[in-house]
Design an enzyme around this catalytic site. Structure first.
Site, mmCIF file in Angstrom:
data_model
loop_
_atom_site.group_PDB
_atom_site.id
_atom_site.type_symbol
_atom_site.label_atom_id
_atom_site.label_comp_id
_atom_site.label_asym_id
_atom_site.label_seq_id
_atom_site.Cartn_x
_atom_site.Cartn_y
_atom_site.Cartn_z
ATOM 1 N N MET A 32 0.838 -1.204 0.000
ATOM 2 C CA MET A 32 0.000 0.000 0.000
ATOM 3 C C MET A 32 0.875 1.257 0.000
ATOM 4 S SD MET A 32 -3.391 -0.891 2.143
ATOM 5 C CE MET A 32 -2.736 -0.631 3.774
ATOM 6 N N GLY A 33 2.152 1.094 -0.356
ATOM 7 C CA GLY A 33 3.031 2.263 -0.444
ATOM 8 C C GLY A 33 3.549 2.697 0.916
ATOM 9 N N HIS A 36 9.110 0.895 3.229
ATOM 10 C CA HIS A 36 10.225 0.876 4.171
ATOM 11 C C HIS A 36 11.024 -0.410 3.946
ATOM 12 C CE1 HIS A 36 7.671 -1.951 6.274
ATOM 13 N NE2 HIS A 36 6.724 -1.044 6.399
ATOM 14 N N GLY A 38 11.025 -3.199 5.328
ATOM 15 C CA GLY A 38 10.234 -4.435 5.343
ATOM 16 C C GLY A 38 9.755 -4.771 3.940
ATOM 17 N N HIS A 39 9.180 -3.773 3.276
ATOM 18 C CA HIS A 39 8.731 -3.967 1.890
ATOM 19 C C HIS A 39 9.918 -4.322 0.991
ATOM 20 C CE1 HIS A 39 5.646 -0.921 3.371
ATOM 21 N NE2 HIS A 39 4.883 -1.917 2.987
ATOM 22 N N GLY A 149 4.632 -10.423 3.961
ATOM 23 C CA GLY A 149 5.400 -10.355 5.195
ATOM 24 C C GLY A 149 4.737 -11.111 6.334
ATOM 25 N N SER A 188 4.297 1.178 7.922
ATOM 26 C CA SER A 188 4.032 2.514 7.375
ATOM 27 C C SER A 188 3.341 3.361 8.434
ATOM 28 C CB SER A 188 3.139 2.408 6.142
ATOM 29 O OG SER A 188 3.717 1.522 5.210
HETATM 30 P P1 AMP Z 1 1.425 -2.939 3.516
HETATM 31 O O1 AMP Z 1 1.994 -1.945 2.585
HETATM 32 O O2 AMP Z 1 1.475 -2.518 4.954
HETATM 33 O O3 AMP Z 1 0.089 -3.466 3.083
HETATM 34 O O4 AMP Z 1 2.399 -4.193 3.459
HETATM 35 C C1 AMP Z 1 2.726 -4.817 2.251
HETATM 36 C C2 AMP Z 1 3.477 -6.076 2.534
HETATM 37 O O5 AMP Z 1 4.660 -5.785 3.265
HETATM 38 C C3 AMP Z 1 2.670 -7.081 3.390
HETATM 39 O O6 AMP Z 1 2.876 -8.382 2.892
HETATM 40 C C4 AMP Z 1 3.264 -6.889 4.754
HETATM 41 O O7 AMP Z 1 3.143 -8.047 5.574
HETATM 42 C C5 AMP Z 1 4.713 -6.614 4.413
HETATM 43 N N1 AMP Z 1 5.365 -5.923 5.527
HETATM 44 C C6 AMP Z 1 4.932 -4.824 6.190
HETATM 45 N N2 AMP Z 1 5.758 -4.525 7.196
HETATM 46 C C7 AMP Z 1 6.746 -5.457 7.198
HETATM 47 C C8 AMP Z 1 7.895 -5.700 8.007
HETATM 48 N N3 AMP Z 1 8.198 -4.925 9.040
HETATM 49 N N4 AMP Z 1 8.665 -6.756 7.704
HETATM 50 C C9 AMP Z 1 8.366 -7.579 6.660
HETATM 51 N N5 AMP Z 1 7.300 -7.401 5.852
HETATM 52 C C10 AMP Z 1 6.493 -6.363 6.117
#
Ligand code: AMP
Length: 284
Positions: A32-33, A36, A38-39, A149, A188
């Site tokens: 979702m942008g 960081h 993690g992404h 993640g 995020s």
């Molecule tokens: P989001 O943008 O928050 O929807 O996350 C997109 C993807 O990044 C999802 O599969 C999350 O689980 C993964 N993600 C978010 N935060 C982390 C993190 N700290 N470590 C690893 N993967 C992450």
């Protein structure tokens, strides 16, 4: 190579057709942008495991309920594109909402049983929104591997089960949680935290650590463990706890006696920010 920005579905279809005709394996990283590290770890894993990586950036309105943070959700497209390019992502797909949900769109995915507890109880429409958009993104990108993640542990189980139940020809790869040096899981939404909030938020990862130790030392009474978790959060200043539980890692049922593999899961609000984190415990 320079990253290519793709904004509409026909353009994406042309690209994926060409890639597949060249025998290339496509990996997708749905996000979702407000990206960081993690992404980036997911993108790097996709780069390592597939021939072409497509990251998607879409703040999916259907997974937010009324009153949640859809309008405020952090957005920083320029920085996102720069980061994705740095790790060597080939394409970034940034559709607008009208393309994903055109006039007359009514079909949705009914999420599997594993979506019903925990997040599903606190955000009843969330996983239907997630499952539907992920299935659409898998179909649009024609990916044979998709990278998620462990940070969103229940989400990863929901997606894995959906793909299995609906015979989607895509392997789901779940990557470890990336944390800041102080232990806070990257998110995020951490951008919303004030300095004081952040101090308090640290007790979430600290509590997970303490819980893992307790279980590793042999405590198996889940009542005892979950009480300790709650107390540790409260002691750390977290007073709006949605849940703090130890569940079976495969189906998220809550056992009276803990067996491994187990997963400790926490969702709590710190200030106005809702945070989730978890810790998987395997037999050593
Ligand atoms: P989001 O943008 O928050 O929807 O996350 C997109 C993807 O990044 C999802 O599969 C999350 O689980 C993964 N993600 C978010 N935060 C982390 C993190 N700290 N470590 C690893 N993967 C992450």
């Amino acid at each position: 190579m320079k990253i290519e920005i793709v904004r509409d579905i026909p353009q994406l279809t042309n690209i994926t057709k060409k890639m597949l005709s060249e025998g290339k394996q496509i990996g997708v990283v749905p996000t979702m942008g407000a990206l960081h590290a993690g992404h980036m770890s997911l993108a790097t894993e996709s780069r390592n495991q597939t021939d072409v990586t497509i990251a998607t950036i879409f703040v999916n309105p259907t997974q937010f309920a009324a009153g949640e943070d859809l309008a405020q959700y952090p957005r920083d497209l320029e920085n996102d594109i720069r980061l994705l390019e740095e790790v060597g992502v080939d394409y970034v797909f940034i559709p607008d909402s009208d393309q994903v949900y055109p006039e007359g769109f009514t079909t949705t995915v009914q999420p599997p049983q594993v979506a019903m507890t925990l997040e599903g109880e606190h955000r009843p429409t969330h996983f239907a929104g997630v499952a539907t958009v992920v299935l659409k993104l898998l179909n649009m990108t024609r990916a044979s591997k998709a990278f998620f993640g462990q940070k969103d542990y229940q989400q990863s189980l929901v997606i894995q089960r959906m793909v299995e139940d609906l015979n989607v020809p895509c392997e789901i790869v779940v990557c470890p949680i990336v944390r800041d040096t102080d232990g806070l899981a990257l998110s995020s939404r951490n951008a919303y935290l004030s300095a004081t909030d952040r101090e308090i938020a640290l007790s979430i990862s600290r509590t997970l650590h303490i819980t893992e130790q307790l279980i590793r030392e042999g405590e198996r009474d889940n009542h005892v463990v979950m009480n300790e978790m709650k107390q540790s959060l409260i002691d750390g200043g977290v007073d709006m706890i949605d849940y703090a539980m130890v569940a079976n890692a495969n189906d998220l049922t809550i056992p009276e006696e803990i067996e491994l593999p187990a997963v400790c899961l926490i969702a709590a609000k710190v200030g106005k920010t809702r945070l989730i984190d978890n810790c998987l415990i395997y037999e050593k």
